[in-house]
Motif scaffolding. Structure first.
Motif, PDB file in Angstrom:
ATOM      1  N   GLY A  64       7.405 -19.826   2.418  1.00  0.00           N
ATOM      2  CA  GLY A  64       7.630 -18.523   3.049  1.00  0.00           C
ATOM      3  C   GLY A  64       6.745 -18.241   4.235  1.00  0.00           C
ATOM      4  N   GLY A  65       5.538 -18.801   4.224  1.00  0.00           N
ATOM      5  CA  GLY A  65       4.640 -18.615   5.347  1.00  0.00           C
ATOM      6  C   GLY A  65       3.907 -17.289   5.375  1.00  0.00           C
ATOM      7  N   VAL A  66       4.095 -16.447   4.366  1.00  0.00           N
ATOM      8  CA  VAL A  66       3.428 -15.145   4.324  1.00  0.00           C
ATOM      9  C   VAL A  66       2.509 -15.110   3.108  1.00  0.00           C
ATOM     10  N   PRO A  67       1.213 -14.884   3.300  1.00  0.00           N
ATOM     11  CA  PRO A  67       0.305 -14.876   2.152  1.00  0.00           C
ATOM     12  C   PRO A  67       0.520 -13.663   1.267  1.00  0.00           C
ATOM     13  N   SER A  68      -0.078 -13.720   0.084  1.00  0.00           N
ATOM     14  CA  SER A  68      -0.169 -12.570  -0.811  1.00  0.00           C
ATOM     15  C   SER A  68      -1.634 -12.190  -0.931  1.00  0.00           C
ATOM     16  N   GLY A  69      -1.902 -10.905  -1.071  1.00  0.00           N
ATOM     17  CA  GLY A  69      -3.290 -10.484  -1.206  1.00  0.00           C
ATOM     18  C   GLY A  69      -3.419  -9.175  -1.933  1.00  0.00           C
ATOM     19  N   TRP A  70      -4.478  -9.046  -2.706  1.00  0.00           N
ATOM     20  CA  TRP A  70      -4.725  -7.793  -3.405  1.00  0.00           C
ATOM     21  C   TRP A  70      -6.202  -7.641  -3.729  1.00  0.00           C
ATOM     22  N   ALA A  71      -6.579  -6.397  -4.038  1.00  0.00           N
ATOM     23  CA  ALA A  71      -7.931  -6.052  -4.459  1.00  0.00           C
ATOM     24  C   ALA A  71      -7.818  -5.213  -5.723  1.00  0.00           C
ATOM     25  N   TYR A  72      -8.577  -5.593  -6.740  1.00  0.00           N
ATOM     26  CA  TYR A  72      -8.501  -4.944  -8.055  1.00  0.00           C
ATOM     27  C   TYR A  72      -9.898  -4.518  -8.478  1.00  0.00           C
ATOM     28  N   VAL A  96     -10.362   0.782  -3.517  1.00  0.00           N
ATOM     29  CA  VAL A  96     -10.212   0.620  -4.969  1.00  0.00           C
ATOM     30  C   VAL A  96     -11.516   0.911  -5.698  1.00  0.00           C
ATOM     31  N   ALA A  97     -12.658   0.581  -5.069  1.00  0.00           N
ATOM     32  CA  ALA A  97     -13.946   0.883  -5.698  1.00  0.00           C
ATOM     33  C   ALA A  97     -14.118   2.391  -5.879  1.00  0.00           C
ATOM     34  N   GLY A  98     -13.604   3.162  -4.920  1.00  0.00           N
ATOM     35  CA  GLY A  98     -13.725   4.609  -5.004  1.00  0.00           C
ATOM     36  C   GLY A  98     -12.642   5.286  -5.814  1.00  0.00           C
ATOM     37  N   LEU A 120      -1.533  -5.934   7.950  1.00  0.00           N
ATOM     38  CA  LEU A 120      -1.021  -4.658   8.424  1.00  0.00           C
ATOM     39  C   LEU A 120      -1.665  -3.465   7.729  1.00  0.00           C
ATOM     40  N   GLY A 121      -2.314  -3.691   6.612  1.00  0.00           N
ATOM     41  CA  GLY A 121      -2.944  -2.599   5.881  1.00  0.00           C
ATOM     42  C   GLY A 121      -2.835  -2.819   4.392  1.00  0.00           C
ATOM     43  N   HIS A 122      -3.150  -1.762   3.620  1.00  0.00           N
ATOM     44  CA  HIS A 122      -3.068  -1.867   2.169  1.00  0.00           C
ATOM     45  C   HIS A 122      -2.430  -0.609   1.593  1.00  0.00           C
ATOM     46  N   GLU A 123      -2.008  -0.732   0.352  1.00  0.00           N
ATOM     47  CA  GLU A 123      -1.408   0.394  -0.365  1.00  0.00           C
ATOM     48  C   GLU A 123      -1.925   0.385  -1.800  1.00  0.00           C
ATOM     49  N   LEU A 124      -2.410   1.519  -2.279  1.00  0.00           N
ATOM     50  CA  LEU A 124      -2.797   1.636  -3.682  1.00  0.00           C
ATOM     51  C   LEU A 124      -1.541   1.715  -4.526  1.00  0.00           C
ATOM     52  N   VAL A 125      -1.483   0.900  -5.575  1.00  0.00           N
ATOM     53  CA  VAL A 125      -0.317   0.846  -6.458  1.00  0.00           C
ATOM     54  C   VAL A 125      -0.786   0.945  -7.903  1.00  0.00           C
ATOM     55  N   ASP A 126       0.158   1.128  -8.787  1.00  0.00           N
ATOM     56  CA  ASP A 126      -0.140   1.190 -10.220  1.00  0.00           C
ATOM     57  C   ASP A 126      -0.680  -0.174 -10.670  1.00  0.00           C
ATOM     58  N   PRO A 127      -1.919  -0.233 -11.197  1.00  0.00           N
ATOM     59  CA  PRO A 127      -2.479  -1.545 -11.581  1.00  0.00           C
ATOM     60  C   PRO A 127      -1.751  -2.187 -12.748  1.00  0.00           C
ATOM     61  N   ALA A 128      -0.924  -1.420 -13.472  1.00  0.00           N
ATOM     62  CA  ALA A 128      -0.167  -1.992 -14.591  1.00  0.00           C
ATOM     63  C   ALA A 128       1.225  -2.455 -14.173  1.00  0.00           C
ATOM     64  N   ALA A 129       1.605  -2.202 -12.926  1.00  0.00           N
ATOM     65  CA  ALA A 129       2.948  -2.568 -12.468  1.00  0.00           C
ATOM     66  C   ALA A 129       3.013  -4.054 -12.138  1.00  0.00           C
ATOM     67  N   ALA A 179     -11.622  -2.300   3.927  1.00  0.00           N
ATOM     68  CA  ALA A 179     -11.012  -1.007   3.626  1.00  0.00           C
ATOM     69  C   ALA A 179     -10.371  -0.999   2.236  1.00  0.00           C
ATOM     70  N   ALA A 180      -9.711  -2.092   1.876  1.00  0.00           N
ATOM     71  CA  ALA A 180      -9.081  -2.166   0.554  1.00  0.00           C
ATOM     72  C   ALA A 180     -10.135  -2.172  -0.554  1.00  0.00           C
TER      73      ALA A 180
END
Length: 293
Positions: free
Chosen positions: A114-122, A91-93, A21-30, A86-87
């Motif tokens: 759960g059937g729902v993956p987890s994903g992130w870009a750091y 984050v690179a920028g 559905l998209g991505h959201e920038l979040v606090d990398p320490a959270a 896009a993610a």
């Protein structure tokens, strides 16, 4: 104002796990990961590490293609290349400009049942690899315990997938350190060179750049592939060929090549010195650092 040394984007998925559905920038320490996520409890997921040179993600499409290939091998939902792209760009920028950084993307099976993956870009600055690129590295050859054709005989072992199950690779690096070395070249149980824990092996011999074939149970290397595309500009012939340990010892020069460290010349194998081609190593790394795509 404090600088931005790291950035994190979380990807969101539909309830059936099939759409991104998209991505959201979040606090990398959270806090990010559930204690029940299968990446933590089973190592059940995939990743890619993408080098970024002066703000440009390098070999991005090749990394996304390999990401999709690994997902298929693990029966994970097919990654949406546009959403992940896009993610990665976001984050690179988002971090302070540095000459070299990297983005690590991760896709897991999510919470069990759960059937729902987890994903992130750091994203963050790359570690300093100058010593490995210039002084070179000392490697030891270690038995991987499988045949070179394991991908064909036993596909359930996931040879050639970039999974989160890296405990064996990390154990091999610790064994290298115990032996007074920096890194490892794996050898198959039937006596063929394979790859390093986090890198591909490239040899120079008689004007040819050589690496093991992609069907030898190794991870297809994006950096190695770019070097093979570049090789003819140096009048070098790129060749995929089954190689024996003696080929490494007899090579005119050899490297472990990877996305973040780039081309690290091998200066010793099992405590025996081997030739280093400093000029070619410098040319390789200048090319790899200068890629804009």
């Amino acid at each position: 104002m404090a600088g931005v040394s790291a950035a994190l984007a979380v990807l969101w998925f539909s309830p059936d796990g099939e759409r991104t559905l998209g991505h959201e920038l979040v606090d990398p320490a959270a806090p990010l990961l559930s204690a029940l996520d299968l990446s933590a409890t089973r190592g059940d997921g995939i990743f890619e590490s993408i080098s970024v040179g002066d703000g440009h993600p390098q070999a991005l499409e090749a990394h996304l293609a390999r990401f999709a290939r690994s997902a298929a091998m693990l029966d994970l939902p097919a990654p949406d290349a546009g959403a992940w792209r896009a993610a990665i760009v976001a984050v690179a920028g988002a971090i302070d400009p540095v000459p070299e950084s990297f983005v690590k993307i991760v896709l897991t099976r999510g919470i069990e049942g759960g059937g729902v993956p987890s994903g992130w870009a750091y994203a963050t600055a790359s570690p300093d690899a100058s010593a490995a690129r210039t002084r070179g590295i000392h490697v030891v050859m270690l038995d991987r315990g499988v045949r070179h054709d394991v991908a064909q005989t036993s596909p359930w072992l996931l040879a050639g997938a970039k999974t989160l199950s890296y405990a064996v690779n990390r154990a091999a690096v610790r064994e290298a350190a115990r032996r007074g070395a920096d890194d490892v070249v794996f050898v198959s149980s039937d006596g063929y060179l394979l790859e390093g824990p986090t890198a591909n092996v490239v040899l120079l011999r008689d004007g040819r750049l050589l690496t093991p074939p992609l069907d030898a149970g190794i991870l297809p290397g994006t950096t190695q592939a770019d070097l093979f595309d570049w090789a003819p500009t140096r009048r070098l012939e790129p060749v995929y060929e089954l190689l024996r340990p003696q080929d490494l010892l007899d090579a005119d020069a050899a490297w472990l090549v990877s996305s973040v460290r780039h081309a690290a010349p091998i200066r010793a194998v099992d405590h025996a010195e081997v030739p280093v081609d400093r000029e070619l190593s410098d040319a390789m790394n200048a090319f790899l650092r200068g890629r804009t795509g």
